[in-house]
Design a protein around this motif. Structure first.
Motif, PDB file in Angstrom:
ATOM      1  N   CYS A   4       1.754  19.149 -26.857  1.00  0.00           N
ATOM      2  CA  CYS A   4       2.378  17.888 -27.232  1.00  0.00           C
ATOM      3  C   CYS A   4       1.846  17.433 -28.579  1.00  0.00           C
ATOM      4  O   CYS A   4       0.667  17.097 -28.698  1.00  0.00           O
ATOM      5  CB  CYS A   4       2.056  16.853 -26.157  1.00  0.00           C
ATOM      6  N   LEU A   5       2.709  17.467 -29.583  1.00  0.00           N
ATOM      7  CA  LEU A   5       2.272  17.070 -30.923  1.00  0.00           C
ATOM      8  C   LEU A   5       2.188  15.556 -31.061  1.00  0.00           C
ATOM      9  O   LEU A   5       1.322  15.041 -31.754  1.00  0.00           O
ATOM     10  CB  LEU A   5       3.229  17.633 -31.975  1.00  0.00           C
ATOM     11  N   CYS A   6       3.063  14.830 -30.389  1.00  0.00           N
ATOM     12  CA  CYS A   6       3.041  13.366 -30.486  1.00  0.00           C
ATOM     13  C   CYS A   6       1.692  12.816 -30.040  1.00  0.00           C
ATOM     14  O   CYS A   6       1.131  11.929 -30.673  1.00  0.00           O
ATOM     15  CB  CYS A   6       4.136  12.743 -29.635  1.00  0.00           C
ATOM     16  N   THR A  36       4.770  11.554 -23.252  1.00  0.00           N
ATOM     17  CA  THR A  36       5.071  10.134 -23.083  1.00  0.00           C
ATOM     18  C   THR A  36       5.753   9.540 -24.318  1.00  0.00           C
ATOM     19  O   THR A  36       6.040   8.352 -24.341  1.00  0.00           O
ATOM     20  CB  THR A  36       3.802   9.320 -22.761  1.00  0.00           C
ATOM     21  N   GLN A  37       5.985  10.378 -25.348  1.00  0.00           N
ATOM     22  CA  GLN A  37       6.711   9.832 -26.505  1.00  0.00           C
ATOM     23  C   GLN A  37       8.086  10.451 -26.661  1.00  0.00           C
ATOM     24  O   GLN A  37       9.030   9.990 -26.034  1.00  0.00           O
ATOM     25  CB  GLN A  37       5.859   9.967 -27.758  1.00  0.00           C
TER      26      GLN A  37
END
Ligand code: FES
Length: 56
Positions: A4-6, A36-37
């Motif tokens: 997850c990069l966010c 979650t983004q």
């Protein structure tokens, strides 16, 4: 690797969350913040959770 990069969550962090007691994708998401983004990582994140749970 980053799943997850966010939220900057790695596959190692997902595994650690499971080793520390998370036993579902939902719990891992709440604990690590993964997906979650934008949600683009959800598919890969779920796969890592599934694989890890099957060999705990
Ligand atoms: Fe995980 Fe966007 S890459 S929420």
């Amino acid at each position: 690797m980053y799943v997850c990069l966010c939220q900057g969550v790695t596959d190692g962090q997902i595994r650690d969350a499971i080793y520390d007691g998370c036993c579902s994708y939902r719990e891992v998401r709440e604990t690590t913040g993964v997906a979650t983004q934008c949600g683009k990582c959800a598919c890969v994140a779920k796969q890592v959770v599934r694989e890890t749970l099957s060999d705990v």
